[in-house]
Design an enzyme around this catalytic site. Structure first.
Site, PDB file in Angstrom:
ATOM      1  N   ARG A  77      -2.719  11.795  -7.870  1.00 25.48           N
ATOM      2  CA  ARG A  77      -2.464  12.886  -6.930  1.00 25.48           C
ATOM      3  C   ARG A  77      -1.479  13.862  -7.565  1.00 25.48           C
ATOM      4  O   ARG A  77      -0.591  13.454  -8.306  1.00 25.48           O
ATOM      5  CB  ARG A  77      -1.857  12.346  -5.635  1.00 25.48           C
ATOM      6  CG  ARG A  77      -2.852  11.681  -4.717  1.00 25.48           C
ATOM      7  CD  ARG A  77      -2.212  11.264  -3.418  1.00 25.48           C
ATOM      8  NE  ARG A  77      -1.258  10.195  -3.582  1.00 25.48           N
ATOM      9  CZ  ARG A  77       0.052  10.322  -3.666  1.00 25.48           C
ATOM     10  NH1 ARG A  77       0.619  11.518  -3.564  1.00 25.48           N
ATOM     11  NH2 ARG A  77       0.839   9.284  -3.829  1.00 25.48           N
ATOM     12  N   TYR A 205     -10.113  13.716  -8.959  1.00 27.98           N
ATOM     13  CA  TYR A 205      -9.447  12.429  -8.747  1.00 27.98           C
ATOM     14  C   TYR A 205      -9.345  12.083  -7.252  1.00 27.98           C
ATOM     15  O   TYR A 205      -8.988  12.930  -6.427  1.00 27.98           O
ATOM     16  CB  TYR A 205      -8.041  12.438  -9.376  1.00 27.98           C
ATOM     17  CG  TYR A 205      -7.281  11.227  -8.916  1.00 27.98           C
ATOM     18  CD1 TYR A 205      -7.553   9.978  -9.472  1.00 27.98           C
ATOM     19  CD2 TYR A 205      -6.389  11.288  -7.845  1.00 27.98           C
ATOM     20  CE1 TYR A 205      -6.935   8.848  -8.989  1.00 27.98           C
ATOM     21  CE2 TYR A 205      -5.761  10.155  -7.365  1.00 27.98           C
ATOM     22  CZ  TYR A 205      -6.047   8.942  -7.940  1.00 27.98           C
ATOM     23  OH  TYR A 205      -5.454   7.811  -7.445  1.00 27.98           O
ATOM     24  N   GLY A 206      -9.589  10.832  -6.935  1.00 24.82           N
ATOM     25  CA  GLY A 206      -9.661  10.315  -5.560  1.00 24.82           C
ATOM     26  C   GLY A 206      -8.746  10.939  -4.532  1.00 24.82           C
ATOM     27  O   GLY A 206      -9.197  11.604  -3.604  1.00 24.82           O
ATOM     28  N   GLY A 207      -7.436  10.723  -4.685  1.00 20.90           N
ATOM     29  CA  GLY A 207      -6.496  11.149  -3.652  1.00 20.90           C
ATOM     30  C   GLY A 207      -6.513  12.651  -3.406  1.00 20.90           C
ATOM     31  O   GLY A 207      -6.130  13.122  -2.337  1.00 20.90           O
ATOM     32  N   LYS A 214      -6.102  11.096   2.228  1.00 21.07           N
ATOM     33  CA  LYS A 214      -4.746  11.633   2.358  1.00 21.07           C
ATOM     34  C   LYS A 214      -4.751  12.971   3.104  1.00 21.07           C
ATOM     35  O   LYS A 214      -3.848  13.274   3.867  1.00 21.07           O
ATOM     36  CB  LYS A 214      -4.116  11.812   0.973  1.00 21.07           C
ATOM     37  CG  LYS A 214      -4.068  10.538   0.159  1.00 21.07           C
ATOM     38  CD  LYS A 214      -3.274   9.468   0.852  1.00 21.07           C
ATOM     39  CE  LYS A 214      -3.217   8.203   0.022  1.00 21.07           C
ATOM     40  NZ  LYS A 214      -2.483   7.142   0.710  1.00 21.07           N
ATOM     41  N   HIS A 234       1.182   6.220   6.890  1.00 23.60           N
ATOM     42  CA  HIS A 234       0.791   5.629   5.605  1.00 23.60           C
ATOM     43  C   HIS A 234       1.092   4.128   5.682  1.00 23.60           C
ATOM     44  O   HIS A 234       2.019   3.634   5.045  1.00 23.60           O
ATOM     45  CB  HIS A 234       1.615   6.317   4.502  1.00 23.60           C
ATOM     46  CG  HIS A 234       1.134   6.049   3.117  1.00 23.60           C
ATOM     47  ND1 HIS A 234       1.936   6.174   2.012  1.00 23.60           N
ATOM     48  CD2 HIS A 234      -0.074   5.672   2.638  1.00 23.60           C
ATOM     49  CE1 HIS A 234       1.254   5.890   0.920  1.00 23.60           C
ATOM     50  NE2 HIS A 234       0.031   5.573   1.277  1.00 23.60           N
ATOM     51  N   SER A 256       3.130   4.673  -2.168  1.00 24.54           N
ATOM     52  CA  SER A 256       1.964   4.415  -3.021  1.00 24.54           C
ATOM     53  C   SER A 256       2.342   3.501  -4.181  1.00 24.54           C
ATOM     54  O   SER A 256       3.399   3.673  -4.793  1.00 24.54           O
ATOM     55  CB  SER A 256       1.454   5.733  -3.600  1.00 24.54           C
ATOM     56  OG  SER A 256       1.331   6.684  -2.577  1.00 24.54           O
ATOM     57  N   CYS A 258       3.073   0.308  -4.156  1.00 26.56           N
ATOM     58  CA  CYS A 258       4.103  -0.713  -3.886  1.00 26.56           C
ATOM     59  C   CYS A 258       3.511  -1.965  -3.246  1.00 26.56           C
ATOM     60  O   CYS A 258       4.232  -2.757  -2.643  1.00 26.56           O
ATOM     61  CB  CYS A 258       5.198  -0.152  -2.996  1.00 26.56           C
ATOM     62  SG  CYS A 258       6.226   1.047  -3.839  1.00 26.56           S
ATOM     63  N   GLY A 259       2.187  -2.135  -3.330  1.00 26.50           N
ATOM     64  CA  GLY A 259       1.610  -3.416  -2.918  1.00 26.50           C
ATOM     65  C   GLY A 259       1.093  -3.475  -1.491  1.00 26.50           C
ATOM     66  O   GLY A 259       0.995  -4.563  -0.918  1.00 26.50           O
ATOM     67  N   ASN A 262      -2.116  -5.554  -1.555  1.00 20.23           N
ATOM     68  CA  ASN A 262      -1.813  -6.986  -1.725  1.00 20.23           C
ATOM     69  C   ASN A 262      -1.284  -7.597  -0.428  1.00 20.23           C
ATOM     70  O   ASN A 262      -1.665  -8.698  -0.045  1.00 20.23           O
ATOM     71  CB  ASN A 262      -0.770  -7.196  -2.833  1.00 20.23           C
ATOM     72  CG  ASN A 262      -1.330  -6.899  -4.209  1.00 20.23           C
ATOM     73  OD1 ASN A 262      -2.546  -6.781  -4.376  1.00 20.23           O
ATOM     74  ND2 ASN A 262      -0.461  -6.766  -5.190  1.00 20.23           N
ATOM     75  N   ASP A 283      -4.118   1.001   4.014  1.00 17.45           N
ATOM     76  CA  ASP A 283      -3.436   2.231   3.574  1.00 17.45           C
ATOM     77  C   ASP A 283      -3.017   3.164   4.713  1.00 17.45           C
ATOM     78  O   ASP A 283      -2.001   3.822   4.600  1.00 17.45           O
ATOM     79  CB  ASP A 283      -4.337   2.991   2.594  1.00 17.45           C
ATOM     80  CG  ASP A 283      -3.610   4.071   1.812  1.00 17.45           C
ATOM     81  OD1 ASP A 283      -2.469   3.818   1.392  1.00 17.45           O
ATOM     82  OD2 ASP A 283      -4.174   5.158   1.624  1.00 17.45           O
ATOM     83  N   ASN A 373      -2.906   3.992 -13.037  1.00 12.77           N
ATOM     84  CA  ASN A 373      -3.389   4.352 -11.690  1.00 12.77           C
ATOM     85  C   ASN A 373      -4.912   4.225 -11.611  1.00 12.77           C
ATOM     86  O   ASN A 373      -5.569   4.922 -10.835  1.00 12.77           O
ATOM     87  CB  ASN A 373      -2.951   5.778 -11.338  1.00 12.77           C
ATOM     88  CG  ASN A 373      -3.170   6.100  -9.864  1.00 12.77           C
ATOM     89  OD1 ASN A 373      -3.037   5.243  -9.005  1.00 12.77           O
ATOM     90  ND2 ASN A 373      -3.534   7.353  -9.578  1.00 12.77           N
ATOM     91  N   SER A 374      -5.498   3.356 -12.434  1.00  6.29           N
ATOM     92  CA  SER A 374      -6.957   3.160 -12.336  1.00  6.29           C
ATOM     93  C   SER A 374      -7.264   2.430 -11.025  1.00  6.29           C
ATOM     94  O   SER A 374      -6.418   1.706 -10.498  1.00  6.29           O
ATOM     95  CB  SER A 374      -7.471   2.369 -13.534  1.00  6.29           C
ATOM     96  OG  SER A 374      -6.748   1.166 -13.689  1.00  6.29           O
ATOM     97  N   ARG A 375      -8.469   2.642 -10.529  1.00 12.64           N
ATOM     98  CA  ARG A 375      -8.745   2.245  -9.137  1.00 12.64           C
ATOM     99  C   ARG A 375     -10.069   1.512  -8.985  1.00 12.64           C
ATOM    100  O   ARG A 375     -10.982   1.665  -9.800  1.00 12.64           O
ATOM    101  CB  ARG A 375      -8.821   3.509  -8.271  1.00 12.64           C
ATOM    102  CG  ARG A 375      -7.555   4.336  -8.244  1.00 12.64           C
ATOM    103  CD  ARG A 375      -6.558   3.747  -7.299  1.00 12.64           C
ATOM    104  NE  ARG A 375      -5.315   4.510  -7.254  1.00 12.64           N
ATOM    105  CZ  ARG A 375      -4.564   4.638  -6.161  1.00 12.64           C
ATOM    106  NH1 ARG A 375      -4.936   4.081  -5.031  1.00 12.64           N
ATOM    107  NH2 ARG A 375      -3.428   5.299  -6.204  1.00 12.64           N
ATOM    108  N   ASN A 502       5.424 -13.778   0.574  1.00 18.48           N
ATOM    109  CA  ASN A 502       5.874 -12.817   1.588  1.00 18.48           C
ATOM    110  C   ASN A 502       5.539 -13.312   2.990  1.00 18.48           C
ATOM    111  O   ASN A 502       6.062 -12.805   3.984  1.00 18.48           O
ATOM    112  CB  ASN A 502       5.267 -11.432   1.339  1.00 18.48           C
ATOM    113  CG  ASN A 502       5.795 -10.817   0.052  1.00 18.48           C
ATOM    114  OD1 ASN A 502       6.864 -11.192  -0.417  1.00 18.48           O
ATOM    115  ND2 ASN A 502       5.042  -9.885  -0.524  1.00 18.48           N
TER     116      ASN A 502
HETATM  117  C1  OXD Z   1      -1.911   6.612  -2.601  1.00 17.20           C
HETATM  118  C2  OXD Z   1      -3.231   5.994  -2.389  1.00 17.20           C
HETATM  119  O1  OXD Z   1      -1.708   7.317  -3.607  1.00 17.20           O
HETATM  120  O2  OXD Z   1      -3.370   5.268  -1.404  1.00 17.20           O
HETATM  121  O3  OXD Z   1      -1.031   6.412  -1.741  1.00 17.20           O
HETATM  122  O4  OXD Z   1      -4.146   6.246  -3.171  1.00 17.20           O
HETATM  123 MN    MN Z   2      -1.714   5.287  -0.050  1.00 16.23          MN
END
Ligand code: OXD
Ligand code: MN
Length: 590
Positions: A77, A205-207, A214, A234, A256, A258-259, A262, A283, A373-375, A502
């Site tokens: 982004r 790019y995605g975002g 977003k 978010h 973004s 930070c898991g 997961n 997300d 930042n590969s997705r 966690n």
């Molecule tokens: C971000 C995403 O960048 O979810 O927050 O792709």
């Molecule tokens: Mn996000």
């Protein structure tokens, strides 16, 4: 019987007229209306392979999976090219880039004029939210990128379903996306909240280009939420089911990278046998008070656009299961047998592969094989732990809201806010180290209120006011918590094991929500009592370690309180006084 694909089947005049106008502007060779069918997916995927946009992966190992490389100048982004184009600059606020709408339209229309010559304009009608939900919104994205169409097909409920939800109304989000020449100088992601319109140019790019995510679900969504009395956040949403069948839902905001994915797909450790975590979303959460006085949340998305590096059977088993079929991989590494790889995946690095730029890579190479930042873009229906309520139009009742950043120091593992206003202050003063999800330097602490700094579509100070006002609309508000999985010791090692463990933090949060445990009152909020926090079976982590990770260092907190000023001063003219008072109270308690 086969139906012809790509033809217009709606009678919605507002939609048809707008598509005509945009086609007149962009001059595509053809307009293709997407219906979201499987036949259409097959046809467009085949076309994308022929045009070199997608590479077919090993269909035995990864059925229905494809691979894409974005332009190396276009991998994240771009916050510096993202604009809120409302009438007054004050409404956009000091944390957003602003452009007057007339100037922005002129600039963007000039860039788009004739830009689709020789190309196809795809009309992508989509829903954000399950059909029939009071929160669901219709969007239509016009794009000249097949990659965008195929991603939108996964990330949203796309095609006929959206047109039938829209009917004859003209209340839909208008989104225009033009690749242009994918040059950073001609890259703009512009939002026009007053017109419910988005125009994104110069990026693939995605975002920046999956406009439902977003752009609509957060930036425009936050403006709609303020106007209509709900929250666009978010946040992931998950359900915790106890062995006895009790279900508690929580929403959690993390910046973004930070898991969130997961956490949303967590597998509880051995100690929590019989507990289950159900994913509602990973997300974004749209939350609105329900008729019973509780706060209800839906996940507006239909898929996951997750960060690949670091995803493994150990860190996220359910994500690994989710991405075994019908998944698009972007900017990961490509193996000789048509499989994919990234740093942090299980097993040893491959002897050889092609990196995200398409260059030969071996373990001796200095660069990473997969872009940080590969997705993966994967359907949420692939997730074995998808919550059955993910399609419920009413959403799920939220008992806890969790805020969390990536902080090597200062912030304890977990604490609970004293009340809603204090919780809003906690969220508003969140800080986090930057990650690869946005272009720019990584690892620097920045204030990222509610993890919404890049996504709030209006003045952040008004956003805090909206959060405070929401308290009056929610009879039984969720409790608010702060967590930090990322605290480190002096040697730079993580203090907390994270991932499935966690669950221990989540369990305490759930116990607090269900009124089962007390807590210590501390300057930062309510802290767990040692007897209530389950450490059993957690190898190498002692009660003493728990004290260390919960420790409040006064010197660090003085600095923290001072550094909050940076954001507060920026927002000062509209900052709700409650925020200043909360800060004063915190300083007094410290
Ligand atoms: C971000 C995403 O960048 O979810 O927050 O792709
Ligand atoms: Mn996000």
């Amino acid at each position: 019987m086969t139906t012809e694909l790509g033809i217009c089947r709606t009678r919605n005049h507002a939609l048809i007229n707008w598509v005509d106008q945009m086609a007149e502007l962009c001059c595509p060779d053809r307009v293709f209306w997407c219906d979201g069918s499987l036949a259409e997916k097959d046809q467009l995927t085949e076309r994308a392979v022929q045009e070199g946009i997608l590479v077919r992966l090993n269909q035995e190992k990864l059925p229905g999976c494809y691979y894409h490389r974005s332009n190396p100048n276009d991998v994240a982004r771009v916050e510096q090219s993202t604009y809120i184009c409302c009438e007054s600059e004050e409404d956009a606020g000091p944390t957003n880039n602003w452009m007057p709408p007339a100037d922005a339209y002129q600039k963007l229309h000039n860039l788009c004029r004739g830009a689709m010559r020789g190309r196809v304009l795809y009309v992508v009608p989509y829903l954000m939210g399950p059909p029939g939900s009071p929160l669901t919104k219709v969007g239509v994205e016009l794009t000249d990128s097949l990659y965008v169409v195929l991603n939108m097909r996964i990330m949203t409920r796309m095609g006929e379903v959206a047109l039938s939800e829209l009917g004859e109304r003209d209340s839909f989000n208008r989104g225009l996306h033009c690749l242009l020449d994918v040059h950073p100088d001609r890259r703009f992601i512009c939002h026009f909240p007053q017109d419910n319109t988005i125009i994104s140019v110069g990026s693939g790019y995605g975002g920046n280009v999956l406009l439902g995510k977003k752009c609509l679900a957060l930036r425009i969504g936050s403006c709609l939420g303020r106007k209509e009395g709900w929250l666009a956040e978010h946040m992931l949403i998950l359900g915790v089911e106890s062995p006895g069948g009790e279900k508690t839902y929580v929403a959690a905001a993390f910046p973004s990278g930070c898991g969130k994915t997961n956490f949303a797909m967590m597998v509880p450790p051995e100690r929590f046998k019989g507990w289950k975590i159900w994913t509602v979303g990973d997300d974004i959460a749209w939350m609105k008070p329900g008729p019973d006085g509780r706060l209800y949340a839906i996940n507006p998305e239909n898929g996951y656009f997750g960060v690949a590096p670091g995803t493994s059977l150990q860190s996220n088993l359910n994500a690994m299961r989710t991405i075994t079929r019908d998944t698009l991989f972007t900017n990961v590494a490509l193996l000789p047998d048509g499989d994919v790889w990234w740093e942090g995946k299980d097993g040893r690095p491959p002897a050889e592969c092609l990196d995200w730029r398409g260059q030969r890579w071996t373990p001796e190479s200095k660069e990473k094989a997969a872009h940080p930042n590969s997705r993966f873009t994967a359907p949420m229906r692939n997730n074995p732990m998808l919550a059955p309520e993910a399609d419920n139009p009413q959403g799920v009742p939220i008992s806890a809201i969790i805020f969390g950043g990536r902080r090597a120091t200062t912030l304890p593992l977990v604490c609970e806010a004293f009340n809603w206003i204090h919780g809003v202050y906690m969220g508003a003063t969140m800080g986090s180290e930057t990650t690869a999800a946005a272009a720019g330097a990584t690892g620097q602490v920045r204030r990222d209120p509610m993890a919404m700094l890049p996504f709030c579509g209006y003045n952040m100070a008004h956003y805090f006011r909206h959060w405070l006002n929401m308290r009056k609309r929610i009879k039984y508000p969720p409790r608010i918590f702060n967590v930090n999985w990322f605290r480190k010791d002096e040697q730079g090692r993580f203090l907390w094991p994270g991932f499935g463990e966690n669950m221990r933090v989540l369990k305490w949060i759930i116990d607090r929500c269900q009124g089962r445990v007390g807590a210590h009152e501390m300057p930062l909020g309510w802290f767990p009592r040692a007897q209530d926090f389950d450490l059993e079976g957690l190898k190498g982590f002692t009660a003493q370690d728990f004290e260390t990770i919960q420790n409040i260092n006064l010197e660090e907190w003085r600095r923290e309180a001072l550094s909050q000023d940076e954001l507060f001063i920026k927002l000062y003219s509209y900052l709700p006084k409650e925020m200043i008072f909360q800060r004063e109270l915190l300083v007094a308690r410290l």
